[in-house]
Design a protein around this motif. Structure first.
Motif, PDB file in Angstrom:
ATOM      1  N   ARG A  75       1.053  -1.175   0.211  1.00  0.00           N
ATOM      2  CA  ARG A  75       0.015  -0.275   0.084  1.00  0.00           C
ATOM      3  C   ARG A  75       0.914   1.664  -0.356  1.00  0.00           C
ATOM      4  O   ARG A  75       0.929   2.217  -0.540  1.00  0.00           O
ATOM      5  CB  ARG A  75      -0.666   0.019   1.091  1.00  0.00           C
ATOM      6  N   GLY A  76       2.126   1.314   1.064  1.00  0.00           N
ATOM      7  CA  GLY A  76       2.960   2.399   0.552  1.00  0.00           C
ATOM      8  C   GLY A  76       3.732   2.686  -0.774  1.00  0.00           C
ATOM      9  O   GLY A  76       3.461   3.803  -1.345  1.00  0.00           O
ATOM     10  N   SER A  77       3.781   1.623  -1.403  1.00  0.00           N
ATOM     11  CA  SER A  77       4.750   1.522  -2.611  1.00  0.00           C
ATOM     12  C   SER A  77       3.418   2.182  -3.712  1.00  0.00           C
ATOM     13  O   SER A  77       3.832   2.661  -4.587  1.00  0.00           O
ATOM     14  CB  SER A  77       4.955   0.250  -2.908  1.00  0.00           C
ATOM     15  N   ILE A  78       2.074   1.376  -3.244  1.00  0.00           N
ATOM     16  CA  ILE A  78       1.179   2.263  -4.574  1.00  0.00           C
ATOM     17  C   ILE A  78       1.010   3.839  -4.128  1.00  0.00           C
ATOM     18  O   ILE A  78       0.408   4.596  -5.128  1.00  0.00           O
ATOM     19  CB  ILE A  78       0.119   1.605  -3.963  1.00  0.00           C
ATOM     20  N   ARG A  82       1.932   6.956  -6.807  1.00  0.00           N
ATOM     21  CA  ARG A  82       1.104   7.649  -7.701  1.00  0.00           C
ATOM     22  C   ARG A  82       1.291   9.016  -7.053  1.00  0.00           C
ATOM     23  O   ARG A  82       1.597  10.246  -8.313  1.00  0.00           O
ATOM     24  CB  ARG A  82       0.172   7.335  -6.943  1.00  0.00           C
ATOM     25  N   TRP A  83       2.007   9.539  -5.774  1.00  0.00           N
ATOM     26  CA  TRP A  83       2.762  10.800  -5.489  1.00  0.00           C
ATOM     27  C   TRP A  83       3.775  11.099  -6.780  1.00  0.00           C
ATOM     28  O   TRP A  83       3.970  12.429  -7.523  1.00  0.00           O
ATOM     29  CB  TRP A  83       3.599  10.694  -4.666  1.00  0.00           C
ATOM     30  N   ILE A  89       4.242  15.045 -13.419  1.00  0.00           N
ATOM     31  CA  ILE A  89       3.565  15.701 -13.852  1.00  0.00           C
ATOM     32  C   ILE A  89       3.102  17.265 -13.568  1.00  0.00           C
ATOM     33  O   ILE A  89       3.339  18.662 -14.033  1.00  0.00           O
ATOM     34  CB  ILE A  89       1.887  14.830 -13.644  1.00  0.00           C
ATOM     35  N   GLN A  90       2.637  17.679 -12.366  1.00  0.00           N
ATOM     36  CA  GLN A  90       2.943  18.462 -11.598  1.00  0.00           C
ATOM     37  C   GLN A  90       4.162  19.835 -11.673  1.00  0.00           C
ATOM     38  O   GLN A  90       3.582  20.708 -12.188  1.00  0.00           O
ATOM     39  CB  GLN A  90       2.818  18.639  -9.977  1.00  0.00           C
ATOM     40  N   GLU A  91       4.918  19.279 -11.623  1.00  0.00           N
ATOM     41  CA  GLU A  91       6.146  20.028 -12.217  1.00  0.00           C
ATOM     42  C   GLU A  91       6.260  19.728 -13.447  1.00  0.00           C
ATOM     43  O   GLU A  91       7.135  21.208 -13.927  1.00  0.00           O
ATOM     44  CB  GLU A  91       7.718  19.201 -11.943  1.00  0.00           C
TER      45      GLU A  91
END
Length: 151
Positions: A75-78, A82-83, A89-91
């Motif tokens: 779950r942490g890897s997921i 995603r982050w 993409i934000q950059e």
């Protein structure tokens, strides 16, 4: 600018290039290597998105097809993957469609890696992704055994 500096001391070349740019001394720049570096920077952003997408798809597949082995680290890897995609993409908003562009290619690799890591036969994982790119990138989506790609 001495192009040998690029090959001998990359960090010093970067500092000198930044200084020359800031000073407006464009004729002193090592243009061929500067162009190569700028092009490489763009490629590295794409490679980062591909890498995060590969890991994301791998862990989504493992979660879906090995429900008895689900772990907090998956779950942490997921979440981290995603982050990482979101941050790139934000950059660089012009890369917004890039995950869709490489989705099937990344899925193919993730599928093979999922088979290797789980010990399950490759055929256990469908040839086409069992979830959409929108689901994959949705921070709230986690597949269950019954998750099917909606038509």
């Amino acid at each position: 600018m001495n192009t040998n500096l690029y090959e001998k001391d990359y960090y010093q070349w970067l500092n000198k290039t930044a200084y020359l740019l800031a000073e407006g001394r464009f004729s002193d720049l090592d243009i061929p290597n500067l162009v190569e570096e700028i092009e490489s920077m763009g490629k590295s952003q794409k490679r980062a998105i591909e890498s995060y997408l590969n890991v994301l798809l791998l862990h989504l597949l493992k979660r879906k097809y090995q429900p008895g082995h689900r772990s907090g680290s998956w779950r942490g890897s997921i979440r981290n993957s995603r982050w990482g995609i979101h941050k790139r993409i934000q950059e660089s908003p012009s890369l917004k469609s890039y995950p869709q562009d490489v989705f099937l290619e990344c899925y193919t690799l993730a599928r093979a890696n999922a088979a290797d890591e789980t010990g399950l036969p490759l055929e256990m994982f469908p040839e086409l992704p069992p979830f959409s790119i929108e689901q994959v990138l949705d921070e709230h989506f986690l597949p269950s055994e019954s998750t099917l790609l909606e038509s």
